[in-house]
Design a protein around this motif. Structure first.
Motif, PDB file in Angstrom:
ATOM      1  N   ALA A 137      -5.650  -3.294   0.027  1.00 44.65           N
ATOM      2  CA  ALA A 137      -5.202  -3.688  -1.101  1.00 44.65           C
ATOM      3  C   ALA A 137      -5.002  -2.218  -2.240  1.00 44.65           C
ATOM      4  CB  ALA A 137      -6.607  -4.495  -1.944  1.00 44.65           C
ATOM      5  N   ASP A 138      -5.923  -1.375  -1.839  1.00 44.47           N
ATOM      6  CA  ASP A 138      -5.865   0.015  -2.778  1.00 44.47           C
ATOM      7  C   ASP A 138      -4.479   0.536  -2.394  1.00 44.47           C
ATOM      8  OD1 ASP A 138      -8.324  -0.639  -3.593  1.00 44.47           O
ATOM      9  OD2 ASP A 138      -9.367   0.892  -2.394  1.00 44.47           O
ATOM     10  N   THR A 139      -4.135   0.475  -1.155  1.00 40.56           N
ATOM     11  CA  THR A 139      -2.752   1.124  -0.945  1.00 40.56           C
ATOM     12  C   THR A 139      -1.559   0.593  -1.607  1.00 40.56           C
ATOM     13  OG1 THR A 139      -3.607   2.115   1.180  1.00 40.56           O
ATOM     14  CG2 THR A 139      -1.281   2.125   1.022  1.00 40.56           C
ATOM     15  N   ALA A 140      -1.745  -0.804  -1.405  1.00 41.44           N
ATOM     16  CA  ALA A 140      -0.555  -1.711  -1.966  1.00 41.44           C
ATOM     17  C   ALA A 140      -0.581  -1.325  -3.289  1.00 41.44           C
ATOM     18  CB  ALA A 140      -0.832  -2.909  -1.723  1.00 41.44           C
ATOM     19  N   VAL A 142      -1.262   1.124  -5.222  1.00 40.20           N
ATOM     20  CA  VAL A 142      -0.595   2.574  -5.266  1.00 40.20           C
ATOM     21  C   VAL A 142       0.837   2.352  -4.988  1.00 40.20           C
ATOM     22  CG1 VAL A 142      -0.378   5.130  -4.267  1.00 40.20           C
ATOM     23  CG2 VAL A 142      -2.642   3.927  -4.491  1.00 40.20           C
ATOM     24  N   VAL A 143       1.390   1.735  -4.044  1.00 37.13           N
ATOM     25  CA  VAL A 143       2.725   1.693  -3.864  1.00 37.13           C
ATOM     26  C   VAL A 143       3.618   0.866  -4.820  1.00 37.13           C
ATOM     27  CG1 VAL A 143       4.447   0.408  -2.176  1.00 37.13           C
ATOM     28  CG2 VAL A 143       2.625   1.842  -1.271  1.00 37.13           C
ATOM     29  N   ALA A 144       2.665  -0.124  -5.369  1.00 28.99           N
ATOM     30  CA  ALA A 144       3.310  -0.828  -6.481  1.00 28.99           C
ATOM     31  C   ALA A 144       3.550   0.235  -7.824  1.00 28.99           C
ATOM     32  CB  ALA A 144       2.542  -2.110  -6.945  1.00 28.99           C
ATOM     33  N   ALA A 145       2.352   1.039  -8.157  1.00 29.38           N
ATOM     34  CA  ALA A 145       2.368   1.827  -9.215  1.00 29.38           C
ATOM     35  C   ALA A 145       3.540   2.836  -9.126  1.00 29.38           C
ATOM     36  CB  ALA A 145       0.908   2.259  -9.137  1.00 29.38           C
TER      37      ALA A 145
END
Length: 151
Positions: A137-140, A142-145
């Protein structure tokens, strides 16, 4: 990253997501609900109330689509339309008592289902799963941001 590892990761993710299907399908079929209708209901529950425009933005659809979704949910007595207190041109969408009951029933059944699954897993594996899902969830996020999502 190795393409084969990515394929396996996507396959495992798909299998894990499918674990929730028996609960979701039982409620969808029993109530005649669709995934967009349920998403709308959960958004309204989480926010307390929403305008059609806010829902359209959150669901990434046109306001006319939200109107169609809300029409069906009103007919099923799952949501209500209310005039905005300070601007009668704005219609607020809120959950009805029946809508709150249905969402609560879904959550209780889902929690019991997953409790039964997690109780059968070793505690260390559940702890590892929690850590990995948090990392996912945290990596997702970051990718979305960073704007790397294709949607």
């Amino acid at each position: 990253m190795d393409r084969e590892l990515l394929r396996k990761a996507l396959q495992a993710y798909g299998r894990a997501i499918a674990v929730a299907d028996p609960i979701r399908l039982r409620f969808w079929d029993g109530r005649g609900l669709t995934m967009p209708q349920l998403r709308l209901m959960f958004i309204v529950r989480d926010r307390g109330q929403c305008s059609v425009g806010e829902l359209a933005e959150r669901l990434n659809v046109r306001p006319a689509t939200v109107t169609g979704l809300t029409d069906r949910l009103v007919r099923q007595d799952l949501i209500e339309r209310q005039d905005h207190p300070s601007d009668r041109r704005i219609v607020q969408i809120v959950l009805s008592a029946e809508g709150r009951r249905v969402l609560n029933e879904i959550e209780v059944a889902s929690r019991a289902y997953f409790d039964a699954i997690f109780e059968r897993m070793p505690e260390k594996d559940v702890e590892q799963l929690v850590a990995l899902l948090d990392e996912l969830a945290d990596t997702a996020a970051v990718v979305a941001a960073e704007g790397e999502t294709p949607l």
